[in-house]
Design a protein around this motif. Structure first.
Motif, PDB file in Angstrom:
ATOM      1  N   LEU A 194       0.770  -1.246   0.098  1.00 47.88           N
ATOM      2  CA  LEU A 194      -0.073  -0.122   0.358  1.00 47.88           C
ATOM      3  C   LEU A 194       0.685   0.797  -0.106  1.00 47.88           C
ATOM      4  O   LEU A 194       0.117   2.086  -0.431  1.00 47.88           O
ATOM      5  N   ALA A 195       2.298   1.386   0.546  1.00 45.92           N
ATOM      6  CA  ALA A 195       3.081   2.861   0.195  1.00 45.92           C
ATOM      7  C   ALA A 195       3.522   2.614  -1.242  1.00 45.92           C
ATOM      8  O   ALA A 195       3.504   3.350  -1.247  1.00 45.92           O
ATOM      9  N   GLU A 196       3.686   1.651  -1.465  1.00 43.23           N
ATOM     10  CA  GLU A 196       3.874   2.227  -3.051  1.00 43.23           C
ATOM     11  C   GLU A 196       2.665   2.320  -3.519  1.00 43.23           C
ATOM     12  O   GLU A 196       3.283   2.781  -4.211  1.00 43.23           O
ATOM     13  N   VAL A 197       1.660   1.525  -3.541  1.00 39.39           N
ATOM     14  CA  VAL A 197       0.389   2.521  -4.572  1.00 39.39           C
ATOM     15  C   VAL A 197       0.536   3.943  -3.656  1.00 39.39           C
ATOM     16  O   VAL A 197       0.403   4.846  -5.091  1.00 39.39           O
ATOM     17  N   ALA A 198       0.441   3.645  -2.784  1.00 42.52           N
ATOM     18  CA  ALA A 198       0.682   5.550  -2.351  1.00 42.52           C
ATOM     19  C   ALA A 198       1.519   5.931  -2.487  1.00 42.52           C
ATOM     20  O   ALA A 198       1.048   7.680  -3.602  1.00 42.52           O
ATOM     21  N   THR A 199       2.761   5.990  -2.863  1.00 45.75           N
ATOM     22  CA  THR A 199       3.864   6.570  -3.827  1.00 45.75           C
ATOM     23  C   THR A 199       2.769   6.415  -5.646  1.00 45.75           C
ATOM     24  O   THR A 199       3.780   8.407  -5.739  1.00 45.75           O
ATOM     25  N   TYR A 200       2.872   5.867  -5.986  1.00 44.17           N
ATOM     26  CA  TYR A 200       2.387   6.119  -7.915  1.00 44.17           C
ATOM     27  C   TYR A 200       1.484   6.803  -7.420  1.00 44.17           C
ATOM     28  O   TYR A 200       0.891   7.912  -8.629  1.00 44.17           O
ATOM     29  N   ILE A 201       0.500   6.959  -6.666  1.00 39.70           N
ATOM     30  CA  ILE A 201      -0.877   7.659  -6.305  1.00 39.70           C
ATOM     31  C   ILE A 201      -0.465   9.402  -6.213  1.00 39.70           C
ATOM     32  O   ILE A 201      -0.879  10.127  -7.116  1.00 39.70           O
ATOM     33  N   LYS A 202       0.155   8.895  -5.976  1.00 37.45           N
ATOM     34  CA  LYS A 202       0.732  10.729  -5.110  1.00 37.45           C
ATOM     35  C   LYS A 202       1.278  11.386  -5.886  1.00 37.45           C
ATOM     36  O   LYS A 202       1.811  12.299  -6.429  1.00 37.45           O
ATOM     37  N   ALA A 203       2.253  10.598  -7.277  1.00 40.37           N
ATOM     38  CA  ALA A 203       2.658  10.779  -8.957  1.00 40.37           C
ATOM     39  C   ALA A 203       2.032  11.575  -9.483  1.00 40.37           C
ATOM     40  O   ALA A 203       2.238  11.904 -10.542  1.00 40.37           O
ATOM     41  N   ASN A 204       1.052  10.863  -9.488  1.00 40.26           N
ATOM     42  CA  ASN A 204      -0.475  10.604 -10.567  1.00 40.26           C
ATOM     43  C   ASN A 204      -0.975  11.590 -10.016  1.00 40.26           C
ATOM     44  O   ASN A 204      -2.311  11.274  -9.333  1.00 40.26           O
ATOM     45  N   PRO A 205      -1.646  13.479  -9.679  1.00 41.25           N
ATOM     46  CA  PRO A 205      -2.037  13.274  -9.048  1.00 41.25           C
ATOM     47  C   PRO A 205      -3.565  13.823  -9.681  1.00 41.25           C
ATOM     48  O   PRO A 205      -4.639  13.625  -8.755  1.00 41.25           O
ATOM     49  N   ARG A 206      -4.033  13.536 -11.087  1.00 44.19           N
ATOM     50  CA  ARG A 206      -5.309  13.322 -11.395  1.00 44.19           C
ATOM     51  C   ARG A 206      -6.012  11.925 -11.458  1.00 44.19           C
ATOM     52  O   ARG A 206      -6.665  12.044 -12.172  1.00 44.19           O
ATOM     53  N   ILE A 207      -5.353  10.694 -10.832  1.00 42.59           N
ATOM     54  CA  ILE A 207      -5.334   9.605 -10.772  1.00 42.59           C
ATOM     55  C   ILE A 207      -7.041   9.521  -9.556  1.00 42.59           C
ATOM     56  O   ILE A 207      -6.069   9.546  -8.636  1.00 42.59           O
ATOM     57  N   PRO A 208      -8.191   9.576 -10.289  1.00 43.42           N
ATOM     58  CA  PRO A 208      -9.083   9.732  -8.345  1.00 43.42           C
ATOM     59  C   PRO A 208      -8.608   7.491  -8.226  1.00 43.42           C
ATOM     60  O   PRO A 208      -8.565   6.929  -8.428  1.00 43.42           O
ATOM     61  N   VAL A 209      -9.185   7.559  -6.637  1.00 44.44           N
ATOM     62  CA  VAL A 209      -8.786   6.344  -6.045  1.00 44.44           C
ATOM     63  C   VAL A 209     -10.313   5.694  -5.382  1.00 44.44           C
ATOM     64  O   VAL A 209     -10.504   6.688  -4.908  1.00 44.44           O
ATOM     65  N   LEU A 210     -10.139   3.849  -6.088  1.00 43.07           N
ATOM     66  CA  LEU A 210     -11.720   3.443  -5.262  1.00 43.07           C
ATOM     67  C   LEU A 210     -10.757   2.360  -4.116  1.00 43.07           C
ATOM     68  O   LEU A 210     -10.120   1.169  -4.763  1.00 43.07           O
ATOM     69  N   VAL A 211     -12.065   2.109  -3.329  1.00 37.93           N
ATOM     70  CA  VAL A 211     -11.060   1.124  -2.018  1.00 37.93           C
ATOM     71  C   VAL A 211     -12.758   0.407  -1.701  1.00 37.93           C
ATOM     72  O   VAL A 211     -13.604   1.072  -1.875  1.00 37.93           O
TER      73      VAL A 211
END
Length: 156
Positions: free
Chosen positions: A73-90
């Protein structure tokens, strides 16, 4: 440079995440639990594929994240933060054992734990949408006890 997650790496990541759930409280059962599969490396931020969901697996009746799941999840968070236009669904799920109400609560709790872990790793809470589905009919295996983290392609 962006790399795609190969089928072999994706399978290894699934095995690693499958090994990261908490041992459940003793239950009345005739057979001992199966041993956990060997740990494999968690996916890295460069391996995240926005076209596929990342499953986070849990043991029966558990919402506890083991260390390998936290690392993923930390690695996924790194990716999400690097791509600020990507909304996340959990999206949280549970297996069909137990009552519908208990499974709905458990799937919600699992989704919340995963979302909170993403927030702890720096993902803004307003980029995360949480859904919970309760039981996955027809499945009583590890695949039904999961939370999926994926790109939110739905309406906000």
């Amino acid at each position: 440079m962006s790399r795609r997650l190969t089928p072999a790496a994706f399978g290894a990541a699934l095995l690693a995440l499958a090994a990261c759930a908490e041992t459940p409280a003793p239950a009345v059962t005739a057979a001992p639990p199966a041993p956990a599969p060997a740990a494999a490396p968690a996916p890295t931020a460069t391996q995240v594929d926005p076209n596929r969901a990342l499953p986070i697996f849990f043991e029966a009746w558990s919402a506890f994240l083991e260390e390998p799941a936290r690392v993923a999840l930390a690695e996924v968070a790194t990716y999400i933060k690097a791509n600020p236009r990507i909304p996340v669904l959990v999206v949280g799920y549970a297996d069909p054992r137990g009552s519908a109400e208990a499974n709905m609560i458990l799937s919600r709790l699992r989704a919340r734990v995963v979302a909170d872990t993403l927030v702890e790793n720096g993902v803004p809470r307003n980029r995360i949408r949480i859904l919970y589905r309760g039981a996955t009919p027809g499945f009583e295996s590890l695949e039904s006890r999961r939370v999926e983290v994926r790109v939110d392609r739905g309406q906000r």
